[in-house]
Design an enzyme around this catalytic site. Sequence first.
Site, PDB file in Angstrom:
ATOM      1  N   CYS A 163      14.007  10.721   6.416  1.00  0.00           N
ATOM      2  CA  CYS A 163      13.976  10.242   7.803  1.00  0.00           C
ATOM      3  C   CYS A 163      15.316  10.446   8.485  1.00  0.00           C
ATOM      4  O   CYS A 163      15.390  10.726   9.673  1.00  0.00           O
ATOM      5  CB  CYS A 163      13.586   8.775   7.824  1.00  0.00           C
ATOM      6  SG  CYS A 163      14.630   7.763   6.775  1.00  0.00           S
ATOM      7  N   GLU A 175      10.057   1.462  10.372  1.00  0.00           N
ATOM      8  CA  GLU A 175      11.071   2.501  10.143  1.00  0.00           C
ATOM      9  C   GLU A 175      10.349   3.836  10.238  1.00  0.00           C
ATOM     10  O   GLU A 175       9.565   4.178   9.352  1.00  0.00           O
ATOM     11  CB  GLU A 175      11.732   2.319   8.780  1.00  0.00           C
ATOM     12  CG  GLU A 175      12.574   1.055   8.754  1.00  0.00           C
ATOM     13  CD  GLU A 175      13.360   0.860   7.476  1.00  0.00           C
ATOM     14  OE1 GLU A 175      13.930  -0.224   7.323  1.00  0.00           O
ATOM     15  OE2 GLU A 175      13.382   1.778   6.640  1.00  0.00           O
ATOM     16  N   GLU A 233       9.537  16.382  14.816  1.00  0.00           N
ATOM     17  CA  GLU A 233      10.002  16.149  13.451  1.00  0.00           C
ATOM     18  C   GLU A 233       9.226  17.081  12.519  1.00  0.00           C
ATOM     19  O   GLU A 233       8.012  16.958  12.376  1.00  0.00           O
ATOM     20  CB  GLU A 233       9.754  14.688  13.047  1.00  0.00           C
ATOM     21  CG  GLU A 233      10.347  14.356  11.689  1.00  0.00           C
ATOM     22  CD  GLU A 233      10.032  12.937  11.217  1.00  0.00           C
ATOM     23  OE1 GLU A 233       8.881  12.512  11.350  1.00  0.00           O
ATOM     24  OE2 GLU A 233      10.954  12.278  10.698  1.00  0.00           O
ATOM     25  N   LYS A 268       0.855  -1.193   0.000  1.00  0.00           N
ATOM     26  CA  LYS A 268       0.000   0.000   0.000  1.00  0.00           C
ATOM     27  C   LYS A 268       0.888   1.239   0.000  1.00  0.00           C
ATOM     28  O   LYS A 268       1.507   1.584   1.000  1.00  0.00           O
ATOM     29  CB  LYS A 268      -0.929   0.050   1.220  1.00  0.00           C
ATOM     30  CG  LYS A 268      -2.085   1.009   0.912  1.00  0.00           C
ATOM     31  CD  LYS A 268      -2.675   1.740   2.067  1.00  0.00           C
ATOM     32  CE  LYS A 268      -1.890   2.869   2.608  1.00  0.00           C
ATOM     33  NZ  LYS A 268      -1.749   4.046   1.706  1.00  0.00           N
TER      34      LYS A 268
HETATM   35  P1  NAD Z   1       2.565   8.262   7.477  1.00  0.00           P
HETATM   36  O1  NAD Z   1       2.851   7.474   8.688  1.00  0.00           O
HETATM   37  O2  NAD Z   1       1.514   9.303   7.535  1.00  0.00           O
HETATM   38  O3  NAD Z   1       2.145   7.307   6.271  1.00  0.00           O
HETATM   39  C1  NAD Z   1       2.946   6.209   5.889  1.00  0.00           C
HETATM   40  C2  NAD Z   1       2.053   5.153   5.288  1.00  0.00           C
HETATM   41  O4  NAD Z   1       1.226   4.609   6.316  1.00  0.00           O
HETATM   42  C3  NAD Z   1       1.110   5.664   4.200  1.00  0.00           C
HETATM   43  O5  NAD Z   1       1.027   4.710   3.172  1.00  0.00           O
HETATM   44  C4  NAD Z   1      -0.195   5.784   4.943  1.00  0.00           C
HETATM   45  O6  NAD Z   1      -1.333   5.692   4.111  1.00  0.00           O
HETATM   46  C5  NAD Z   1      -0.106   4.605   5.884  1.00  0.00           C
HETATM   47  N1  NAD Z   1      -0.966   4.696   7.066  1.00  0.00           N
HETATM   48  C6  NAD Z   1      -1.324   5.799   7.761  1.00  0.00           C
HETATM   49  N2  NAD Z   1      -2.127   5.466   8.787  1.00  0.00           N
HETATM   50  C7  NAD Z   1      -2.285   4.127   8.747  1.00  0.00           C
HETATM   51  C8  NAD Z   1      -3.007   3.192   9.543  1.00  0.00           C
HETATM   52  N3  NAD Z   1      -3.734   3.561  10.601  1.00  0.00           N
HETATM   53  N4  NAD Z   1      -2.927   1.885   9.223  1.00  0.00           N
HETATM   54  C9  NAD Z   1      -2.187   1.462   8.172  1.00  0.00           C
HETATM   55  N5  NAD Z   1      -1.505   2.310   7.367  1.00  0.00           N
HETATM   56  C10 NAD Z   1      -1.545   3.623   7.648  1.00  0.00           C
HETATM   57  O7  NAD Z   1       3.965   8.852   7.022  1.00  0.00           O
HETATM   58  P2  NAD Z   1       4.233   9.885   5.845  1.00  0.00           P
HETATM   59  O8  NAD Z   1       3.743  11.215   6.314  1.00  0.00           O
HETATM   60  O9  NAD Z   1       3.727   9.311   4.565  1.00  0.00           O
HETATM   61  O10 NAD Z   1       5.829   9.855   5.765  1.00  0.00           O
HETATM   62  C11 NAD Z   1       6.650  10.639   6.544  1.00  0.00           C
HETATM   63  C12 NAD Z   1       7.147   9.863   7.759  1.00  0.00           C
HETATM   64  O11 NAD Z   1       7.864   8.707   7.353  1.00  0.00           O
HETATM   65  C13 NAD Z   1       8.132  10.678   8.596  1.00  0.00           C
HETATM   66  O12 NAD Z   1       7.845  10.529   9.949  1.00  0.00           O
HETATM   67  C14 NAD Z   1       9.487  10.038   8.257  1.00  0.00           C
HETATM   68  O13 NAD Z   1      10.483  10.190   9.231  1.00  0.00           O
HETATM   69  C15 NAD Z   1       9.082   8.616   8.086  1.00  0.00           C
HETATM   70  N6  NAD Z   1      10.124   7.900   7.331  1.00  0.00           N
HETATM   71  C16 NAD Z   1      10.933   7.033   8.019  1.00  0.00           C
HETATM   72  C17 NAD Z   1      11.956   6.359   7.342  1.00  0.00           C
HETATM   73  C18 NAD Z   1      12.884   5.422   8.079  1.00  0.00           C
HETATM   74  O14 NAD Z   1      13.580   4.667   7.422  1.00  0.00           O
HETATM   75  N7  NAD Z   1      12.933   5.440   9.390  1.00  0.00           N
HETATM   76  C19 NAD Z   1      12.137   6.568   5.981  1.00  0.00           C
HETATM   77  C20 NAD Z   1      11.294   7.468   5.312  1.00  0.00           C
HETATM   78  C21 NAD Z   1      10.274   8.124   6.010  1.00  0.00           C
END
Ligand code: NAD
Length: 505
Positions: free
Chosen positions: A300, A266, A399, A191
């Site tokens: 990230c 992650e 963040e 997804k």
């Molecule tokens: P997000 O958590 O809002 O969304 C990530 C994914 O999770 C999306 O596909 C979203 O639709 C899905 N999602 C959201 N709520 C959900 C739920 N309740 N159940 C299942 N899936 C759900 O994150 P974002 O805003 O898309 O991305 C930014 C974040 O990602 C930042 O916090 C960043 O630090 C993190 N990130 C971490 C890494 C790492 O390797 N640690 C790498 C890249 C990004």
Amino acid sequence: MADFEGNKSAAEGYLQRFHDQVTGHYLNGEMRVPPGAETFSNLTPSDNSSLGQVVAGTADDVNAACEAARDAFPAWRDMPGAERKKLLHHFADLIVERAEEIALVESMDCGQPIRFMQQAAQRGAANFRFFADKAPEARNGLALHQEQHTNYTIRSPLGPVAVITPWNTPFMLATWKIAPALAAGCTVVHKPAELSPLSAMLLAEISLQAGIPPGVWNTVNGFGETAGKALTEHPAIKAVALVGESATGSHIMRQGADTLKRVHFELGGKNPVIVFDDAHFERALDAVVFMIYSLNGQRCTSSSRLLIQSGIRDHFIAALEQRVKALRVGHPLDPATEVGPLVHSGHFEKVMSYMDIAREDGATVAVGGTRRQDLGPGNYVSPTLFTQADNNMRVAREEIFGPVLTAISFDTEEEALQIANDTEYGLSGYIWTGDTGRALRMANRVEAGMIWVNSENNRNLPSPFGGAKMSGIGRDGGDYSFDFYMETKNVCIAHDIHKVPVLGR
Ligand code: NAD
């Protein structure tokens, strides 16, 4: 790569089909738009115009994907590793063939400057090749000899797994998570983030082209709260690999509790870059600028807290201010652009809200802090530097995920360590010093999953990648990925010389 005009016209060509037809799901080897499906507009950050309509997946769509992944699992699991290796290498070849399309579509979909996306296909292909080569040996575990017994371990793929990815570098992250799952012998339901779905569809197409059997790779588009939630609750799914926010990790842990999902997270970061007086000044400056302002600060591992030692503080901050002012903000397809538009207007507003929060908390907005009106209706923020900050301010604790750096001064090594660790996050840390002993001491004591000494983030596929504290659970890379996607079984065989306990004789 072509010039700006050339990129724009090539991107238009590649994006036309997303305008012309609704982007659906990839289920059981077919692109599908369910009849009567609800859709949403996918906007480009460059000017917030629509790139087309995307299906908002439902629990039924998710169920179809999970059932396909479940049915395809036994044959994929039993396919010899050498065959999976061949298929995954073919996949990598096809990614490289479509490198220009991937880079341009990705840039327009998520706003990342083309200069950073040019390598997206090569890096994605490298992820596939690395894990393809490991596929034939993935099942081998360890041999653990004892005096009277020999133990050996076997690994077997878990089953269908969910891969849920964010919008910051969607193509790269999808390949990083899916390649090891497939190499291990798992089937996948992916997804992608609702804000950047397009490169996931290119990957799904490539999977079809590459001959990955139907059901082994499935993609469901839609929102986290609906499609994502249904996926993490589905009983056929054995594990969830999420890259996203820390709060999303907590939701998924709750959602997956009833079916005891294995999880790999992650998550977010507020990573410190610690620059000591004895650091190589120019190299440290280059790395500090690169690690927060590249990829729009939507990274990230970005070093969003600069901890600068007092002896070089004024000189370093002055040099930094010049560099931040000189960053070239612009359209993502312009090869000269260093900082592009933020992914979405909602995220743009969030990042902009920190300008006032910084002032209210007493920090100085030394550079930036404004919208780049001159660049039109896209989500363009001027690269921003906060100085005179301390670690209790919200701009040092939360963040922000934009091209925004918070600089904090320190006097001693002990103080640097205390500030670095005074955060709920623990993804990465960067240490700049000319003193090897200090580098080792700090590397040992900074609480993070990854430390780079005198370097920006340097990728090495066999090395463990992941975070501590609220930044994650589990590691990717090398064999660590297989540990997550596979079950380990120990087999213990007696040498027939030990005494078997006797009861009731
Ligand atoms: P997000 O958590 O809002 O969304 C990530 C994914 O999770 C999306 O596909 C979203 O639709 C899905 N999602 C959201 N709520 C959900 C739920 N309740 N159940 C299942 N899936 C759900 O994150 P974002 O805003 O898309 O991305 C930014 C974040 O990602 C930042 O916090 C960043 O630090 C993190 N990130 C971490 C890494 C790492 O390797 N640690 C790498 C890249 C990004």
